[in-house]
Scaffold this active site. Sequence first.
Site, PDB file in Angstrom:
ATOM      1  N   HIS A  96      -1.143  -5.753   1.998  1.00  0.00           N
ATOM      2  CA  HIS A  96      -2.567  -6.633   1.909  1.00  0.00           C
ATOM      3  C   HIS A  96      -2.149  -7.865   1.037  1.00  0.00           C
ATOM      4  O   HIS A  96      -1.441  -7.769   0.084  1.00  0.00           O
ATOM      5  CB  HIS A  96      -3.656  -5.770   1.321  1.00  0.00           C
ATOM      6  CG  HIS A  96      -4.666  -4.962   1.901  1.00  0.00           C
ATOM      7  ND1 HIS A  96      -4.928  -3.813   1.692  1.00  0.00           N
ATOM      8  CD2 HIS A  96      -5.699  -5.521   2.790  1.00  0.00           C
ATOM      9  CE1 HIS A  96      -5.854  -3.264   2.651  1.00  0.00           C
ATOM     10  NE2 HIS A  96      -6.196  -4.424   3.136  1.00  0.00           N
TER      11      HIS A  96
ATOM     12  N   ARG B  40     -17.922  -1.980   5.953  1.00  0.00           N
ATOM     13  CA  ARG B  40     -19.022  -2.859   5.255  1.00  0.00           C
ATOM     14  C   ARG B  40     -19.520  -3.847   6.075  1.00  0.00           C
ATOM     15  O   ARG B  40     -20.780  -4.112   5.935  1.00  0.00           O
ATOM     16  CB  ARG B  40     -18.645  -3.322   3.823  1.00  0.00           C
ATOM     17  CG  ARG B  40     -19.479  -4.371   3.426  1.00  0.00           C
ATOM     18  CD  ARG B  40     -18.684  -4.936   1.806  1.00  0.00           C
ATOM     19  NE  ARG B  40     -17.372  -5.459   2.335  1.00  0.00           N
ATOM     20  CZ  ARG B  40     -17.427  -6.869   2.699  1.00  0.00           C
ATOM     21  NH1 ARG B  40     -18.798  -7.545   2.874  1.00  0.00           N
ATOM     22  NH2 ARG B  40     -16.643  -7.604   2.865  1.00  0.00           N
TER      23      ARG B  40
ATOM     24  N   CYS C  73      -7.707  -2.371   8.207  1.00  0.00           N
ATOM     25  CA  CYS C  73      -6.446  -2.492   7.603  1.00  0.00           C
ATOM     26  C   CYS C  73      -5.974  -1.017   7.310  1.00  0.00           C
ATOM     27  O   CYS C  73      -4.885  -0.383   7.444  1.00  0.00           O
ATOM     28  CB  CYS C  73      -6.462  -2.993   6.108  1.00  0.00           C
ATOM     29  SG  CYS C  73      -6.372  -4.988   6.390  1.00  0.00           S
TER      30      CYS C  73
ATOM     31  N   GLU D 245       0.680  -1.223  -0.227  1.00  0.00           N
ATOM     32  CA  GLU D 245      -0.125  -0.080  -0.137  1.00  0.00           C
ATOM     33  C   GLU D 245       0.935   1.216  -0.111  1.00  0.00           C
ATOM     34  O   GLU D 245       1.849   1.422   0.877  1.00  0.00           O
ATOM     35  CB  GLU D 245      -0.981   0.077   1.209  1.00  0.00           C
ATOM     36  CG  GLU D 245      -2.088  -1.112   1.258  1.00  0.00           C
ATOM     37  CD  GLU D 245      -3.190  -1.097   0.147  1.00  0.00           C
ATOM     38  OE1 GLU D 245      -2.844  -0.167  -0.422  1.00  0.00           O
ATOM     39  OE2 GLU D 245      -3.644  -2.228  -0.258  1.00  0.00           O
TER      40      GLU D 245
END
Length: 214
Positions: free
Chosen positions: A165, A88, A141, A78
């Site tokens: 990730h 979510r 994350c 990242e």
Amino acid sequence: MKILVTGFDPFGGDKINPAYEAVKLLPAQIAGAEIVKEELPTVYGKCGDVLEKAIQKHNPDAVLCVGQAGGRSVISIEKIAINLSEARIPDNDKQQPSGVPTVEGGPAAYFTNLPIKAMIKNVRDHDIPSSVSYSAGTFVCNDIMYRLLHMIELKYPAMRGGFIHVPFDTAQVLNKPAGTPSMPYATISKGLEYAIEAIVKNKEDIQGVGGEIH
């Protein structure tokens, strides 16, 4: 040199989290650097508290946090963390923030100071798929990446830090739709090892490795 590597506990109904399973397989030394490992809770805010205690305990030169991104097919390194929490699904403390800042009053975003293109190149040079990602999402994350970089900005300016990730482990996709991407966590662990090797060997990043938006 000492590098703190973290992974999250299982979340979202899964029995394992390939991030921490892969971290646990890492050797005690990589390219001469001491590797220390910690598990973080998949919980907004609390993950940062646990991480800071680990930083205070181990006094690392660099911190690499690792998390699962189900649906991705490569090891994603990242570039950026944003000051936004949007869940979510609930975290492991059943928090489900929507449209709130990760750190009230913090900057909109932080960029990692790890040599991510060198990391990707070294992972790919060992035949493991990897790419730059320009979105760490808005779940825990991103929360831990943002909090880590915020800590570095305010308290630990000499420390380097960032986030990777990783895909589902192969066993996690047995009952998922056909074609769901996965990677054995032993392979993920080797990819992390090569990424860490690049952190040790590269104070400055290289040029020429592209990425993709996730």
